[in-house]
Design an enzyme around this catalytic site. Structure first.
Site, PDB file in Angstrom:
ATOM      1  CG  ASP A  79      79.152  -5.777  45.563  1.00 14.35           C
ATOM      2  OD1 ASP A  79      79.222  -6.959  45.164  1.00 14.35           O
ATOM      3  OD2 ASP A  79      79.164  -5.461  46.754  1.00 14.35           O
ATOM      4  CD  GLU A  80      80.533  -2.962  49.114  1.00 10.00           C
ATOM      5  OE1 GLU A  80      80.039  -2.021  49.761  1.00 10.00           O
ATOM      6  OE2 GLU A  80      80.538  -4.139  49.531  1.00 10.00           O
TER       7      GLU A  80
END
Length: 647
Positions: free
Chosen positions: A337-338
């Protein structure tokens, strides 16, 4: 990680709905009549006449090794709570409690519990089911310490709705001791949660010892200071850190396994990697660095693993090899993620990789990164879990998706016939606030009250029946940027963990929030006795009100019996020296005026709530915002009547 602010500050002030308050009030009146108060609610409960008395002389029949293991865990709890433990017997008829494994007799993790006036019998098709039957039995025991445990006659048939029922703990932002993690696991087991997602690496700290790369813990486990508040630019100046040794990790994994909990480790990649880059700067993209510090603020660092350098993958494969030696779980969580792509866009090695593989963009480079790691783990008999960003650029063939940015990622994965664990921030991020931010501990923001956790159904209606089978469960996450210690962690987790447990276990057709609230006081009692710093629910009857007449009866009741309520009417915050609410009183409020009642609750163990409040205003107040700042007790009024002073 996974930070979405859900509501504006004005919406946070509505700490509990009037509907919930009315429901609580009606249920509180009938609480004493209820004997079976189990969380999560079982599939079938049939209460019978009579009861059985459990004493120190009672015997346990546990004819095999697994049943004996479960009996030993039961004895630990009995000794801790009631001061005695029980002996085993080889005679089934002589036993007060029979623990019977009968393969195939129940669904996976299910059990059948029967109590009559002579004997308790718990049978299950597997060890997990037998263990959960014992957890239910423990909730039938009286709360008061005694050596004569009166247990109501009952028959319970039970099994879970979902086979993945998870709790997460972020130990990267803040480090938590082994003793707390064991306590966390104990409460998970009590409420039949079976997966502990252990977040071990972050920009702000690397927490797992990897002997091949000693700097990961020598350097990466410690930051020189920590930002104060929401990235205020002001720092505390205090070095901070810690990590888990091999032996501590093995101890936690074994402790969890003994309670039928699987520990899934998370090693973040390709983003959230700055602590690793601080340890070994060559893991970063060419042209950046050349050195890094373990990150001292919150948010998403731009410094990520280089996807164009084969040495990065060799490092990660070596790390994951050690992780697999420590964690026997089928799944390894790899984050995903991210991951900011800014460095990849400027890195010659990453751009060369894109050209060589014929990739369209950096999103497809991330997909390549994830799929390469997946192939390595698949070759070792493991599968990956990743946050829903792993869908971007193409989903790895065997990946399970953890959907956190709402449900859309989970829906997309299920439509592609991939397993999905729902953990959307709006419903299951326990770092989100629970009430008025003026009084609540510092948190990421948002508003996630108990009723909203309980009401979550992880199976989207937009999926077909076949696609719905790919939703294997749900999980709540505790991100710890603003949770620096165990006391605040407990406050954010409890009692929301109980709502999660029932949402994940109980059949959808049996879920009922009003009924859950009627069973909650018994559970709060156990938490209070154990010294858990849980968030005390607001008093029943505390709600904003508009008066149509000049008077209103104030009647407050704590959800946890034995809790004291202290209040003020003069605008000040209450303390344990403020007036004690002992019985209902009548509030007199002149037309055009409003008044704020503030209160705190103090549980029998001494746990003190944050201040709660309600605003009372006369209907004629509209267009006149003047407030009463100093109500006075008028001599002519009885002790249970209060009049607002007219300025």
């Amino acid at each position: 990680m996974k930070h979405i602010l859900l509501l504006t500050t004005s919406l946070l002030l509505a700490c509990i709905s009037s509907f919930a308050q009315k429901t609580l009030a009606s249920l509180q009146n009938n609480l004493s009549q209820r004997e079976i108060e189990i969380v999560p609610e079982p599939v079938l409960v049939k209460q019978e006449n009579g009861s059985l008395t459990f004493t120190p002389q009672s015997l346990i029949y546990a004819p095999d090794a697994e049943a004996q293991h479960i009996a030993a865990l039961l004895n630990q709890t009995l000794k801790q709570r009631y001061g005695f433990s029980l002996h085993l017997t080889q005679s089934a008829t002589a036993a007060t409690l029979q623990l019977l494994l009968k393969p195939g007799s129940t669904p996976h993790e299910g059990y059948h519990l029967q109590v009559n006036n002579r004997q308790i019998r718990i049978s299950a098709g597997d060890g997990a089911g037998l263990f959960y039957g014992v957890q239910t039995l423990l909730q039938l025991f009286p709360a008061t310490p005694t050596n004569h445990l009166e247990i109501p006659a009952v028959e319970i048939v039970d099994s879970p709705r979902f086979h993945y029922r998870g709790m997460h703990l972020d130990c990267g932002r803040h480090f938590f001791p082994v003793s707390f993690i064991k306590s966390y696991l104990d409460w998970m087991a009590r409420y039949k949660l079976n997966t502990f997602h252990w977040h071990l690496t972050e920009d702000q700290g690397w927490r797992i010892q990897i002997p091949q790369y000693p700097k990961l813990t020598q350097v990466g486990a410690f930051r020189k200071q920590t930002v104060i508040g929401h990235n205020s630019g002001i720092y505390d100046g205090q070095p901070y850190g810690g990590y888990y040794t091999d032996e501590e990790i093995k101890e936690i994994v074994a402790y969890a396994a003994a309670r039928y909990i699987t520990v899934i480790p998370e090693i973040e990649m390709p983003g959230h990697a700055q602590a690793a880059l601080a340890s070994y700067p060559w893991l970063g993209c060419k042209g950046f660095g050349p050195t890094y510090d373990v990150w001292t603020q919150w948010g998403v660092s731009p410094n990520v693993f280089c996807a164009g350098n084969d040495s990065t993958f060799m490092f990660l494969e070596n790390v994951l090899t050690r992780v697999m030696q420590l964690f026997p779980s089928h799944y390894i969580h790899i984050g995903g993620d991210e991951c900011p792509k800014d460095h990849w866009k400027q890195c010659p090695l990453c751009q060369q990789r894109i050209r060589e593989l014929g990739l369209k963009n950096e999103e497809e480079l991330q997909s390549y990164f994830i799929q390469r790691i997946e192939k390595f783990l698949n070759a070792h008999g493991r599968d990956i879990i990743g946050w829903d960003e792993i869908l971007e650029g193409g989903l790895a063939p065997h990946a399970t998706v953890m959907s956190w940015r709402g449900e859309q990622g989970g829906i997309a994965a299920a439509k592609q016939h991939h397993d999905v664990i729902m953990t959307p921030g709006e419903w299951l991020y326990f770092d989100h606030g629970q009430g008025n931010p003026t009084y609540e501990p510092l948190n990421i923001g948002g508003y996630l009250p108990l009723w909203k956790v309980y009401g979550y159904n992880p199976v989207p209606a937009s999926l077909s029946p076949d696609e719905q089978h790919y939703i294997i469960g749900m999980q709540a996450n505790l991100w710890t940027e603003y949770i620096p210690n165990t006391r605040e962690a407990e406050y954010m987790v409890f009692p929301r963990m109980l709502a999660l447990a029932e949402a994940a276990w109980t059949p959808l057709s049996k879920k009922n929030y009003q009924d859950f609230l009627s069973r909650l006081p018994a559970q709060l009692h156990w938490l209070d006795q154990a010294g858990v710093h849980f968030r005390i629910p607001e008093p029943i009857g505390l709600q904003d009100s508009t008066l149509q007449t000049d008077s209103l009866t104030i009647d407050l009741k704590p959800l946890l019996p034995g809790t004291k309520i202290y209040y003020t009417l003069d605008g000040s915050n209450p303390t344990p020296t403020s007036p004690l609410f002992e019985k209902p009183f009548t509030l007199y409020l002149p037309a055009g005026k409003s008044l704020t009642l503030r209160c705190i609750e103090v549980t029998p163990s001494g746990n003190i709530s944050v201040p709660y409040s309600a605003v009372y205003q006369h209907a004629a107040t509209q267009g006149n915002s003047s407030k009463i700042s100093a109500p006075a007790i008028q001599p002519r009024l009885a002790r249970d009547e209060v009049a607002a002073a007219i300025p």
